[in-house]
Design a protein around this motif. Structure first.
Motif, mmCIF file in Angstrom:
data_model
loop_
_atom_site.group_PDB
_atom_site.id
_atom_site.type_symbol
_atom_site.label_atom_id
_atom_site.label_comp_id
_atom_site.label_asym_id
_atom_site.label_seq_id
_atom_site.Cartn_x
_atom_site.Cartn_y
_atom_site.Cartn_z
ATOM 1 N N UNK A 5 70.295 -33.393 -51.292
ATOM 2 C CA UNK A 5 70.746 -34.082 -52.511
ATOM 3 C C UNK A 5 69.688 -35.081 -52.982
ATOM 4 N N UNK A 6 69.109 -35.828 -52.055
ATOM 5 C CA UNK A 6 68.057 -36.784 -52.429
ATOM 6 C C UNK A 6 66.836 -36.043 -52.999
ATOM 7 N N UNK A 7 66.495 -34.908 -52.394
ATOM 8 C CA UNK A 7 65.365 -34.106 -52.885
ATOM 9 C C UNK A 7 65.656 -33.562 -54.282
ATOM 10 N N UNK A 8 66.855 -33.062 -54.486
ATOM 11 C CA UNK A 8 67.259 -32.533 -55.802
ATOM 12 C C UNK A 8 67.211 -33.651 -56.850
ATOM 13 N N UNK A 9 67.739 -34.814 -56.511
ATOM 14 C CA UNK A 9 67.732 -35.947 -57.452
ATOM 15 C C UNK A 9 66.309 -36.330 -57.849
ATOM 16 N N UNK B 150 61.839 -32.859 -45.791
ATOM 17 C CA UNK B 150 61.141 -32.941 -44.505
ATOM 18 C C UNK B 150 61.137 -31.568 -43.845
ATOM 19 N N UNK B 151 62.262 -30.876 -43.959
ATOM 20 C CA UNK B 151 62.369 -29.519 -43.425
ATOM 21 C C UNK B 151 63.361 -28.730 -44.266
ATOM 22 N N UNK C 152 70.151 -23.284 -54.743
ATOM 23 C CA UNK C 152 69.022 -24.204 -54.777
ATOM 24 C C UNK C 152 67.774 -23.508 -54.259
ATOM 25 N N UNK C 153 66.685 -23.708 -54.978
ATOM 26 C CA UNK C 153 65.392 -23.162 -54.566
ATOM 27 C C UNK C 153 64.705 -24.190 -53.675
ATOM 28 N N UNK C 154 64.641 -23.887 -52.397
ATOM 29 C CA UNK C 154 63.965 -24.800 -51.477
ATOM 30 C C UNK C 154 62.469 -24.840 -51.772
ATOM 31 N N UNK D 102 75.969 -30.836 -41.066
ATOM 32 C CA UNK D 102 76.085 -30.453 -42.476
ATOM 33 C C UNK D 102 75.950 -31.645 -43.428
ATOM 34 N N UNK D 103 76.616 -32.770 -43.195
ATOM 35 C CA UNK D 103 76.438 -33.881 -44.135
ATOM 36 C C UNK D 103 75.018 -34.442 -44.151
ATOM 37 N N UNK D 104 74.356 -34.461 -43.005
ATOM 38 C CA UNK D 104 72.968 -34.953 -42.971
ATOM 39 C C UNK D 104 72.054 -34.055 -43.793
ATOM 40 N N UNK D 105 72.243 -32.744 -43.652
ATOM 41 C CA UNK D 105 71.427 -31.788 -44.405
ATOM 42 C C UNK D 105 71.720 -31.895 -45.893
#
Length: 147
Positions: free
Chosen positions: A90-94, A124-125, A114-116, A82-85
């Motif tokens: 979070x980095x993608x959102x930022x 990455x996935x 969140x809209x993936x 969970x923390x890795x995901x």
């Protein structure tokens, strides 16, 4: 004649079953006492596990179980996945917010899911579970907001 400095005895701590709430409380206490410029990230190992060596003076114990913490949101978990995901999302959102100046949430969704799809170019996935965005501080969470 030279005097040898007495070495301070290394304090020994018992290994005990520590609850996740106790871990969270110790981290909060520790965070409030950290010197300026020292990040909570120094308490997180590369595998997202918590470095108990730094935390044990606040717990007065060494936890039996391994707990994990997000390097981006500082949430504590019992699972390493969970923390890795959350960190990845979070980095993608930022990045998405920085480039578009918009929040990557599903339009009209009251929970700020969140809209993936919106952040697909930064991931990455795609995670296999839903994540939400706290609008106030733009932090990713796995907890669905209470309505």
């Amino acid at each position: 004649m030279f005097f040898k400095k007495k070495k301070k005895a290394k304090e020994e701590y018992p290994v005990v079953d520590v609850s996740i709430d106790d871990i969270r409380q110790a981290i909060t206490t520790c965070a409030n006492e950290l010197p300026m410029g020292v990040s909570l990230r120094s308490f997180i190992n590369d595998d997202c596990s918590i470095n108990y060596e730094l935390l044990k003076p606040f717990l007065k114990a060494i936890p039996e179980r391994t707990y994990y913490m997000s390097k981006e949101t500082f949430e504590v978990f019992e699972s390493p996945d969970l923390p890795r995901t959350i960190d990845q999302v979070q980095r993608a959102v930022d990045q998405y917010i920085q480039e578009t100046k918009q929040l990557p949430v599903i339009p009209g969704n009251p929970d700020n899911k969140i809209s993936y799809y919106m952040i697909r170019n930064y991931l990455k996935e795609e995670p296999e579970f839903e994540l939400y965005l706290e609008v106030k501080d733009h932090l990713v969470t796995h907890r669905r907001p209470e309505s």
